[in-house]
Scaffold this motif. Structure first.
Motif, PDB file in Angstrom:
ATOM      1  N   ASP A 102       7.419   3.434   2.284  1.00  0.00           N
ATOM      2  CA  ASP A 102       6.018   3.046   2.427  1.00  0.00           C
ATOM      3  C   ASP A 102       5.088   4.132   1.869  1.00  0.00           C
ATOM      4  OD1 ASP A 102       6.804   0.717   3.621  1.00  0.00           O
ATOM      5  OD2 ASP A 102       6.428   1.396   5.674  1.00  0.00           O
ATOM      6  N   THR A 105       5.388   4.370  -1.973  1.00  0.00           N
ATOM      7  CA  THR A 105       4.676   3.242  -2.583  1.00  0.00           C
ATOM      8  C   THR A 105       3.168   3.489  -2.587  1.00  0.00           C
ATOM      9  OG1 THR A 105       6.385   1.707  -1.814  1.00  0.00           O
ATOM     10  CG2 THR A 105       4.278   0.767  -2.462  1.00  0.00           C
ATOM     11  N   SER A 106       2.684   4.019  -1.456  1.00  0.00           N
ATOM     12  CA  SER A 106       1.253   4.326  -1.344  1.00  0.00           C
ATOM     13  C   SER A 106       0.842   5.399  -2.353  1.00  0.00           C
ATOM     14  CB  SER A 106       0.940   4.791   0.075  1.00  0.00           C
ATOM     15  OG  SER A 106      -0.387   5.232   0.190  1.00  0.00           O
ATOM     16  N   LYS A 109       0.709   3.995  -5.909  1.00  0.00           N
ATOM     17  CA  LYS A 109      -0.536   3.258  -6.171  1.00  0.00           C
ATOM     18  C   LYS A 109      -1.696   4.224  -6.376  1.00  0.00           C
ATOM     19  CE  LYS A 109       0.768  -0.893  -3.564  1.00  0.00           C
ATOM     20  NZ  LYS A 109       0.451  -1.739  -2.381  1.00  0.00           N
ATOM     21  N   VAL A 118       6.904   2.375  -9.878  1.00  0.00           N
ATOM     22  CA  VAL A 118       7.021   2.486  -8.417  1.00  0.00           C
ATOM     23  C   VAL A 118       8.450   2.187  -7.983  1.00  0.00           C
ATOM     24  CG1 VAL A 118       6.314   1.493  -6.207  1.00  0.00           C
ATOM     25  CG2 VAL A 118       4.603   1.967  -7.952  1.00  0.00           C
ATOM     26  N   ILE A 122      10.991   4.700  -6.096  1.00  0.00           N
ATOM     27  CA  ILE A 122      11.666   4.359  -4.839  1.00  0.00           C
ATOM     28  C   ILE A 122      13.178   4.532  -4.986  1.00  0.00           C
ATOM     29  CG2 ILE A 122      12.221   2.455  -3.276  1.00  0.00           C
ATOM     30  CD1 ILE A 122       9.371   1.420  -3.687  1.00  0.00           C
TER      31      ILE A 122
END
Length: 273
Positions: A102, A105-106, A109, A118, A122
């Motif tokens: 999470d 991913t943040s 962005k 992304v 990951i």
């Protein structure tokens, strides 16, 4: 500067604040209370981990930083040394992994990464976590094996004592299960000890023995033959009915050795001579 280079720099620069944020988030996922001291230790640990992630995500190969591997190994060794279970570490990885994903991913962005970038980021983080898990488990198993071997050696040293009870008489209490290593140790340790203590008769007491097989029994009873060569008489005591029956089943001949129910009777027989 390339996007991954920026993210790498971000992880290394803000390792401490990221660690604090992640640990706090992970702790909230647990359905049990984590001691404050453990939380502080976890934050220090994750700070190092953040820096390792920063180094790894810009690596062009799957080779992990030596620092990450050493860190993971130390985690496993520390858990083994403290008598902990490896599952105590592994059970926390799923929640940790989700919080990591999470956050990554943040961050992706935030740095305007495309979807493919992304996903790649990951994947790199997942690879780092998987390698860290593997190294931790391997180190735990290796260190646990070393601790077990050391403990077994220490137990063996303590479970083959020659105990003098009268002038010229000693007892060798055989306790627990006798395996090949213990039988070999008895042979190596007892003979020099008997000579040093100037023992004339050795009572091998089997009252604390759990089990014995033909090969091990032969090894133990070979002590009698060796001691006879240096003038030491050997008798047995504590051969319980179940052990005697097991000996017969295993084809062990006890008739060649004077055998008594207990040490007291063995000593009395020597006094009558």
């Amino acid at each position: 500067m390339k996007p991954f280079d920026k993210i790498s720099s971000y992880f290394k620069t803000y390792a401490q604040s990221l660690a604090d944020e992640l640990v706090d988030s992970i702790v909230q996922e647990f359905d049990f209370e984590v001691p404050k001291e453990e939380i502080q230790n976890a934050k220090k640990t994750y700070e190092s981990f953040m820096k390792f992630i920063g180094e790894s995500i810009v690596s062009e190969t799957e080779k992990m930083p030596d620092g990450l591997l050493d860190w993971s190994k130390k985690n496993g060794e520390r858990q083994a040394k403290n008598g902990g279970r490896i599952s105590d570490i592994l059970m926390r990885y799923p929640d940790s992994r989700q919080v990591f994903i999470d956050k990554v991913t943040s961050i992706g962005k935030e740095f305007d990464l495309g979807m493919d970038e992304v996903v790649l980021l990951i994947k790199k983080v997942n690879l780092i976590l998987d390698i860290s898990i593997n190294e931790t488990v391997f180190a735990f198993e290796r260190f646990s094996g070393l601790l077990l071997e050391k403990a077994r050696d220490e137990v063996n040293e303590l479970t083959a004592p020659v105990v003098p009870i009268q002038d010229g008489i000693a007892v060798l209490p055989l306790i627990g299960s006798i395996d090949y290593d213990r039988a070999k140790l008895i042979m190596e340790k007892v003979v020099p000890e008997i000579k040093k203590l100037q023992i004339e008769c050795l009572i091998m007491d089997f009252s604390g023995t759990v089990n014995i097989d033909a090969q091990i029994a032969k090894y133990v009873f070979d002590i009698r033959s060796v001691l006879r060569l240096v003038g030491v008489n050997t008798i047995a005591s504590g051969v319980r009915p179940d052990l005697a029956q097991q000996a017969v089943t295993e084809g062990i001949d006890l008739t060649s050795v004077p055998t008594f129910a207990n040490v007291k009777q063995a000593i009395e027989s020597l006094e009558e001579e």
